[in-house]
Design a protein around this motif. Sequence first.
Motif, short mmCIF file in Angstrom:
data_model
loop_
_atom_site.label_atom_id
_atom_site.label_comp_id
_atom_site.label_asym_id
_atom_site.label_seq_id
_atom_site.Cartn_x
_atom_site.Cartn_y
_atom_site.Cartn_z
N PHE A 26 32.33 -35.49 -37.45
CA PHE A 26 31.44 -35.55 -38.61
C PHE A 26 32.26 -35.52 -39.91
O PHE A 26 31.92 -36.18 -40.89
CB PHE A 26 30.46 -34.38 -38.59
CG PHE A 26 29.53 -34.33 -39.77
CD1 PHE A 26 28.36 -35.09 -39.79
CD2 PHE A 26 29.82 -33.54 -40.87
CE1 PHE A 26 27.52 -35.07 -40.89
CE2 PHE A 26 28.99 -33.51 -41.97
CZ PHE A 26 27.83 -34.27 -41.98
N TYR B 74 28.28 -25.37 -42.25
CA TYR B 74 26.85 -25.11 -42.03
C TYR B 74 25.99 -26.37 -42.15
O TYR B 74 24.77 -26.28 -42.18
CB TYR B 74 26.35 -24.08 -43.07
CG TYR B 74 26.71 -24.48 -44.49
CD1 TYR B 74 26.05 -25.51 -45.15
CD2 TYR B 74 27.75 -23.84 -45.16
CE1 TYR B 74 26.39 -25.90 -46.43
CE2 TYR B 74 28.10 -24.22 -46.45
CZ TYR B 74 27.41 -25.24 -47.07
OH TYR B 74 27.77 -25.63 -48.34
N CYS B 75 26.60 -27.55 -42.25
CA CYS B 75 25.84 -28.76 -42.58
C CYS B 75 24.84 -29.15 -41.49
O CYS B 75 25.23 -29.42 -40.35
CB CYS B 75 26.80 -29.92 -42.82
SG CYS B 75 25.94 -31.43 -43.27
N CYS C 236 30.47 -36.69 -43.36
CA CYS C 236 30.75 -36.26 -44.74
C CYS C 236 32.07 -35.49 -44.77
O CYS C 236 32.22 -34.47 -44.08
CB CYS C 236 29.61 -35.38 -45.26
SG CYS C 236 29.83 -34.88 -46.98
N ALA D 175 32.73 -31.64 -45.26
CA ALA D 175 33.02 -30.85 -44.05
C ALA D 175 32.45 -29.43 -44.05
O ALA D 175 33.08 -28.51 -43.52
CB ALA D 175 34.55 -30.79 -43.83
N CYS D 176 31.29 -29.24 -44.65
CA CYS D 176 30.71 -27.88 -44.69
C CYS D 176 30.38 -27.42 -43.26
O CYS D 176 29.77 -28.16 -42.49
CB CYS D 176 29.45 -27.87 -45.55
SG CYS D 176 29.74 -28.54 -47.20
N LYS E 116 27.53 -32.38 -54.10
CA LYS E 116 28.61 -31.45 -54.41
C LYS E 116 29.78 -32.22 -55.04
O LYS E 116 30.79 -31.63 -55.39
CB LYS E 116 29.14 -30.78 -53.13
CG LYS E 116 28.23 -29.75 -52.49
CD LYS E 116 28.95 -29.07 -51.32
CE LYS E 116 28.15 -27.95 -50.70
NZ LYS E 116 27.17 -28.41 -49.70
N ASN F 200 20.66 -36.21 -46.88
CA ASN F 200 21.29 -36.08 -45.57
C ASN F 200 22.79 -35.84 -45.77
O ASN F 200 23.25 -34.72 -45.66
CB ASN F 200 21.01 -37.31 -44.71
CG ASN F 200 21.35 -37.07 -43.26
OD1 ASN F 200 21.18 -35.96 -42.76
ND2 ASN F 200 21.86 -38.08 -42.57
N THR F 201 23.53 -36.87 -46.08
CA THR F 201 24.95 -36.66 -46.39
C THR F 201 25.20 -36.93 -47.87
O THR F 201 24.34 -37.51 -48.54
CB THR F 201 25.85 -37.55 -45.52
OG1 THR F 201 25.51 -38.91 -45.76
CG2 THR F 201 25.71 -37.20 -44.05
N ASP F 202 26.37 -36.54 -48.34
CA ASP F 202 26.61 -36.56 -49.79
C ASP F 202 27.01 -37.96 -50.26
O ASP F 202 28.03 -38.50 -49.81
CB ASP F 202 27.72 -35.55 -50.12
CG ASP F 202 27.72 -35.17 -51.59
OD1 ASP F 202 27.53 -36.07 -52.42
OD2 ASP F 202 27.91 -33.99 -51.88
#
Length: 324
Positions: A72, A54-55, A48, A51-52, A138, A105-107
Amino acid sequence: MEGVGRAVTTPEFEGITFHEVLCKSALNRLPESSAMPFSWTINPYRGCTHACTYCFARSSHEYLEFDAGGDFDTQIVVKTNLVSVLKKELRRASWRGDPVALGTNTDPYQRAEGRYRLMPGVIGALAGAGSPISILTKGTLLRRDLPLLATAATTVPVQLSVSLALLDTDLQASLEPGAPKPSARLELIRSIAEAGFDCHVMVAPVVPYLTDDAASLRGLFAAIAEAGAATASVQALNLTGRYRGWYLSWLAEHHPALVRRYRQLYGSTGRVSAEYRNHLRSRVAPLLEEHGLTRLEDPYAEPPPRPARRVDGAVAPDLQAALF
Ligand code: SF4
């Protein structure tokens, strides 16, 4: 990786490589033991670009022989045949029109969606099969699909949730460097509400000692309510997977004074202490109440008549569970 077609780089997505793959299945079944209100999820992308730091999904990138850090954020797997595979699966006689969630899971509205446009086909296929749709994102790109989602909501329940946990732009750029700014997400909430949906906001994760002070939370909930959100839920940061190391590296680099306090707060479990949860609850509950963001209806009650395009207003049990 099995099914890799080609790796693509383009000037519009500098530093990012898209790995186009042919998937064998589109629908993922959750384990029977899952407490989620849906049994199925769809993930058009892996990795994703938001790129957070804390993901929690970072760890899953390692199964693809990428690393859970920079890879990632930049090595994005795209299931290019997702929609045709999904349509085939939904045509099966055994499909019962179960609810399907995206964004678990991912955006699904990360930047790649602007190039690959998988979501319109997914939404159309699910609505056509009578499956309720739930999307958490997001990504402001969701705005593109609001007319389609409004059409889908005339035949199936559609729940739209936006993830937003802070307003501080410098901190946000450091914590979530590829994600849209808080102001852009507030505008997304506004657009969702104006399109006739009850927009849910997941205030998650609340980051201990960085986003959990009383003034920040007060400002955040006021802004969320002002943007037109219908409900909100709150979850503190968990550090239970291998992504913990990535987050703690970021913490050590940007806020070294907090590392010791994190060790004490998270201990060996990777979860915040009960004391911290109670502290957060006492701080947030009055704000939810004050801004009317707690309208949790009994999901099993007879729904009152509503305009067909609106979500039925109940906060999904997963989101209720996420509350503190
Ligand atoms: S937007 Fe969600 S999936 Fe993407 S990096 Fe952030 S937390 Fe992970």
